[in-house]
Design a protein around this motif. Structure first.
Motif, PDB file in Angstrom:
ATOM      1  N   TYR A   1       0.598  16.076   3.046  1.00 19.34           N
ATOM      2  CA  TYR A   1       0.811  14.797   2.370  1.00 19.34           C
ATOM      3  C   TYR A   1       0.934  13.759   3.480  1.00 19.34           C
ATOM      4  CZ  TYR A   1       2.026  17.073  -2.080  1.00 19.34           C
ATOM      5  OH  TYR A   1       2.022  17.799  -3.239  1.00 19.34           O
ATOM      6  N   TYR A   2      -0.020  12.856   3.532  1.00 17.82           N
ATOM      7  CA  TYR A   2      -0.111  11.889   4.625  1.00 17.82           C
ATOM      8  C   TYR A   2       0.184  10.501   4.072  1.00 17.82           C
ATOM      9  CZ  TYR A   2      -1.977  10.448   9.184  1.00 17.82           C
ATOM     10  OH  TYR A   2      -2.125   9.971  10.467  1.00 17.82           O
ATOM     11  N   ASP A   3       1.351   9.969   4.383  1.00 18.35           N
ATOM     12  CA  ASP A   3       1.750   8.655   3.875  1.00 18.35           C
ATOM     13  C   ASP A   3       1.135   7.553   4.731  1.00 18.35           C
ATOM     14  OD1 ASP A   3       3.186  10.024   2.029  1.00 18.35           O
ATOM     15  OD2 ASP A   3       5.156   9.439   2.753  1.00 18.35           O
ATOM     16  N   PHE A   4       0.500   6.613   4.067  1.00 19.77           N
ATOM     17  CA  PHE A   4      -0.194   5.505   4.725  1.00 19.77           C
ATOM     18  C   PHE A   4       0.421   4.219   4.195  1.00 19.77           C
ATOM     19  CE2 PHE A   4      -3.474   2.624   5.917  1.00 19.77           C
ATOM     20  CZ  PHE A   4      -4.139   3.220   6.980  1.00 19.77           C
ATOM     21  N   LYS A   5       1.060   3.454   5.068  1.00 21.93           N
ATOM     22  CA  LYS A   5       1.849   2.312   4.597  1.00 21.93           C
ATOM     23  C   LYS A   5       1.132   0.966   4.612  1.00 21.93           C
ATOM     24  CE  LYS A   5       6.104   4.647   5.691  1.00 21.93           C
ATOM     25  NZ  LYS A   5       5.568   5.877   6.235  1.00 21.93           N
TER      26      LYS A   5
ATOM     27  N   LEU B   1       0.600  -6.094  10.570  1.00 17.06           N
ATOM     28  CA  LEU B   1       1.552  -6.047   9.457  1.00 17.06           C
ATOM     29  C   LEU B   1       2.271  -4.704   9.406  1.00 17.06           C
ATOM     30  CD1 LEU B   1      -0.448  -7.974   6.721  1.00 17.06           C
ATOM     31  CD2 LEU B   1       1.603  -8.729   7.929  1.00 17.06           C
ATOM     32  N   HIS B   2       1.558  -3.647   9.755  1.00 23.93           N
ATOM     33  CA  HIS B   2       2.201  -2.333   9.812  1.00 23.93           C
ATOM     34  C   HIS B   2       3.345  -2.361  10.827  1.00 23.93           C
ATOM     35  CE1 HIS B   2       2.789   1.973  10.509  1.00 23.93           C
ATOM     36  NE2 HIS B   2       2.195   2.166   9.344  1.00 23.93           N
ATOM     37  N   LYS B   3       3.081  -2.962  11.980  1.00 26.37           N
ATOM     38  CA  LYS B   3       4.113  -3.047  13.014  1.00 26.37           C
ATOM     39  C   LYS B   3       5.287  -3.914  12.548  1.00 26.37           C
ATOM     40  CE  LYS B   3       4.986  -3.796  17.836  1.00 26.37           C
ATOM     41  NZ  LYS B   3       4.442  -3.734  19.158  1.00 26.37           N
ATOM     42  N   GLU B   4       4.967  -5.009  11.877  1.00 29.37           N
ATOM     43  CA  GLU B   4       6.013  -5.901  11.362  1.00 29.37           C
ATOM     44  C   GLU B   4       6.912  -5.175  10.357  1.00 29.37           C
ATOM     45  OE1 GLU B   4       5.956  -9.768   8.507  1.00 29.37           O
ATOM     46  OE2 GLU B   4       4.542  -9.799  10.199  1.00 29.37           O
ATOM     47  N   LEU B   5       6.300  -4.329   9.520  1.00 32.05           N
ATOM     48  CA  LEU B   5       7.051  -3.647   8.462  1.00 32.05           C
ATOM     49  C   LEU B   5       7.771  -2.391   8.947  1.00 32.05           C
ATOM     50  CD1 LEU B   5       4.389  -3.962   5.646  1.00 32.05           C
ATOM     51  CD2 LEU B   5       6.585  -5.159   5.739  1.00 32.05           C
ATOM     52  N   THR B   6       7.177  -1.693   9.921  1.00 38.11           N
ATOM     53  CA  THR B   6       7.723  -0.387  10.314  1.00 38.11           C
ATOM     54  C   THR B   6       8.219  -0.333  11.755  1.00 38.11           C
ATOM     55  OG1 THR B   6       5.623   0.516  11.117  1.00 38.11           O
ATOM     56  CG2 THR B   6       6.091   0.752   8.746  1.00 38.11           C
ATOM     57  N   GLY B   7       7.855  -1.320  12.560  1.00 37.06           N
ATOM     58  CA  GLY B   7       8.228  -1.296  13.969  1.00 37.06           C
ATOM     59  C   GLY B   7       7.174  -0.661  14.858  1.00 37.06           C
TER      60      GLY B   7
ATOM     61  N   VAL C   1      -3.657  11.690   0.666  1.00 37.64           N
ATOM     62  CA  VAL C   1      -3.186  10.449   1.272  1.00 37.64           C
ATOM     63  C   VAL C   1      -2.349   9.729   0.225  1.00 37.64           C
ATOM     64  CG1 VAL C   1      -3.838   8.233   2.274  1.00 37.64           C
ATOM     65  CG2 VAL C   1      -5.139  10.293   2.840  1.00 37.64           C
ATOM     66  N   ARG C   2      -1.116   9.407   0.617  1.00 34.35           N
ATOM     67  CA  ARG C   2      -0.187   8.752  -0.303  1.00 34.35           C
ATOM     68  C   ARG C   2       0.126   7.355   0.216  1.00 34.35           C
ATOM     69  NH1 ARG C   2       4.573  12.758  -1.512  1.00 34.35           N
ATOM     70  NH2 ARG C   2       5.205  11.940   0.490  1.00 34.35           N
ATOM     71  N   TYR C   3       0.165   6.405  -0.699  1.00 36.60           N
ATOM     72  CA  TYR C   3       0.386   5.006  -0.368  1.00 36.60           C
ATOM     73  C   TYR C   3       1.650   4.554  -1.083  1.00 36.60           C
ATOM     74  CZ  TYR C   3      -1.125   0.100   0.426  1.00 36.60           C
ATOM     75  OH  TYR C   3      -1.247  -1.211   0.827  1.00 36.60           O
ATOM     76  N   PRO C   4       2.775   4.455  -0.353  1.00 36.01           N
ATOM     77  CA  PRO C   4       3.986   3.943  -0.994  1.00 36.01           C
ATOM     78  C   PRO C   4       3.825   2.448  -1.278  1.00 36.01           C
ATOM     79  CG  PRO C   4       4.423   4.633   1.289  1.00 36.01           C
ATOM     80  CD  PRO C   4       2.976   4.827   1.023  1.00 36.01           C
ATOM     81  N   TYR C   5       3.704   2.115  -2.533  1.00 40.42           N
ATOM     82  CA  TYR C   5       3.410   0.749  -2.977  1.00 40.42           C
ATOM     83  C   TYR C   5       4.705  -0.050  -3.056  1.00 40.42           C
ATOM     84  CZ  TYR C   5       1.622  -2.901  -6.123  1.00 40.42           C
ATOM     85  OH  TYR C   5       1.259  -4.085  -6.707  1.00 40.42           O
ATOM     86  N   ILE C   6       4.805  -1.069  -2.195  1.00 34.79           N
ATOM     87  CA  ILE C   6       6.027  -1.863  -2.113  1.00 34.79           C
ATOM     88  C   ILE C   6       5.668  -3.338  -2.342  1.00 34.79           C
ATOM     89  CG2 ILE C   6       8.006  -2.491  -0.679  1.00 34.79           C
ATOM     90  CD1 ILE C   6       7.386   0.141   0.906  1.00 34.79           C
ATOM     91  N   PRO C   7       6.022  -3.890  -3.510  1.00 31.46           N
ATOM     92  CA  PRO C   7       5.688  -5.284  -3.790  1.00 31.46           C
ATOM     93  C   PRO C   7       6.186  -6.216  -2.691  1.00 31.46           C
ATOM     94  CG  PRO C   7       6.539  -4.219  -5.757  1.00 31.46           C
ATOM     95  CD  PRO C   7       6.749  -3.263  -4.607  1.00 31.46           C
ATOM     96  N   GLY C   8       5.278  -7.122  -2.275  1.00 31.05           N
ATOM     97  CA  GLY C   8       5.623  -8.083  -1.240  1.00 31.05           C
ATOM     98  C   GLY C   8       5.429  -7.568   0.177  1.00 31.05           C
ATOM     99  N   CYS C   9       5.180  -6.264   0.316  1.00 32.46           N
ATOM    100  CA  CYS C   9       4.973  -5.679   1.652  1.00 32.46           C
ATOM    101  C   CYS C   9       3.541  -5.187   1.851  1.00 32.46           C
ATOM    102  CB  CYS C   9       5.940  -4.517   1.874  1.00 32.46           C
ATOM    103  SG  CYS C   9       7.665  -5.024   1.957  1.00 32.46           S
ATOM    104  N   ASN C  10       3.024  -4.437   0.880  1.00 32.92           N
ATOM    105  CA  ASN C  10       1.673  -3.888   1.006  1.00 32.92           C
ATOM    106  C   ASN C  10       0.949  -3.875  -0.341  1.00 32.92           C
ATOM    107  OD1 ASN C  10       2.980  -1.840  -0.345  1.00 32.92           O
ATOM    108  ND2 ASN C  10       2.467  -0.241   1.138  1.00 32.92           N
ATOM    109  N   SER C  11       1.192  -4.896  -1.131  1.00 35.09           N
ATOM    110  CA  SER C  11       0.715  -4.904  -2.514  1.00 35.09           C
ATOM    111  C   SER C  11      -0.370  -5.931  -2.813  1.00 35.09           C
ATOM    112  CB  SER C  11       1.903  -5.152  -3.450  1.00 35.09           C
ATOM    113  OG  SER C  11       2.524  -6.396  -3.122  1.00 35.09           O
ATOM    114  N   LYS C  12      -0.757  -6.735  -1.823  1.00 30.10           N
ATOM    115  CA  LYS C  12      -1.771  -7.763  -2.077  1.00 30.10           C
ATOM    116  C   LYS C  12      -3.138  -7.126  -2.299  1.00 30.10           C
ATOM    117  CE  LYS C  12       0.496 -11.280   0.674  1.00 30.10           C
ATOM    118  NZ  LYS C  12       0.513 -11.914   1.990  1.00 30.10           N
ATOM    119  N   GLU C  13      -3.923  -7.758  -3.159  1.00 30.10           N
ATOM    120  CA  GLU C  13      -5.243  -7.230  -3.502  1.00 30.10           C
ATOM    121  C   GLU C  13      -6.109  -7.012  -2.262  1.00 30.10           C
ATOM    122  OE1 GLU C  13      -9.089  -8.189  -6.397  1.00 30.10           O
ATOM    123  OE2 GLU C  13      -7.374  -9.563  -6.379  1.00 30.10           O
ATOM    124  N   GLU C  14      -6.149  -7.982  -1.352  1.00 32.81           N
ATOM    125  CA  GLU C  14      -7.017  -7.836  -0.176  1.00 32.81           C
ATOM    126  C   GLU C  14      -6.539  -6.711   0.741  1.00 32.81           C
ATOM    127  OE1 GLU C  14      -4.148 -11.274   0.698  1.00 32.81           O
ATOM    128  OE2 GLU C  14      -5.435 -10.723  -0.988  1.00 32.81           O
TER     129      GLU C  14
END
Length: 161
Positions: free
Chosen positions: A41-45, A51-57, A80-93
């Motif tokens: 199970y591979y989580d992809f944020k 933005l990945h660095k901004e959110l996760t360090g 591949v799992r995508y933890p969907y977090i509104p305002g963090c990684n939820s924009k359509e683009e």
């Protein structure tokens, strides 16, 4: 080394082996373990390294390289799992960019979107750590149904858990 021994012992006893990871490990570690695993199970944020660095360090270049290696070499089942977090990684683009990337990869058995939840809150408190998303509420699967349309537009099939 320990994971290889444990996985080997599990297999001898007829158990299935599964690892859940965010992929932020040296590729050599993944290479050593891959043949001992049945599932990953591979989580992809986030698809964007900044933005990945901004959110996760951490930026996601190693994560992307490792996922690419698994897609070309892993013999087990890769989810591949995508933890969907509104305002963090939820924009359509952002999500459609993720779909375009994932579409080019091989051997991914499933793409699963995981709705944000607050189940980790007690763990943070137990560790004496501040929970930075304290004001955010859990979301329901039904609030993510628009992802099916976006996935279809990109020629991808997804699941929402």
């Amino acid at each position: 080394e320990v994971i290889l021994w444990v996985a080997g012992e599990m297999r001898k006893r007829g158990y299935t082996t599964l690892v859940e990871t965010c992929g932020y490990v040296p590729l050599e570690n993944i290479r050593k373990c891959a043949d001992a695993l049945d599932y990953i199970y591979y989580d992809f944020k986030h698809i964007d390294p900044g933005l990945h660095k901004e959110l996760t360090g951490k930026d996601n270049r190693m994560i992307i390289r490792n996922l690419d290696w698994l897609c070309n070499n892993f013999k087990g089942v890769l989810s591949v799992r995508y933890p969907y977090i509104p305002g963090c990684n939820s924009k359509e683009e952002e999500i459609k960019s993720f779909f375009q990337f994932i579409k080019g990869e091989k051997k991914i058995a499933e793409i699963i979107f995981l709705p944000y939840h607050r189940l980790g809150l007690p763990k943070y408190h137990g560790l004496g750590r501040e929970y930075e998303m304290n004001g955010m509420k859990s979301i329901k699967k039904e609030q993510m149904n628009h992802l099916y349309k976006w996935a279809e537009e990109c020629g991808i099939e997804i699941k929402i858990q």
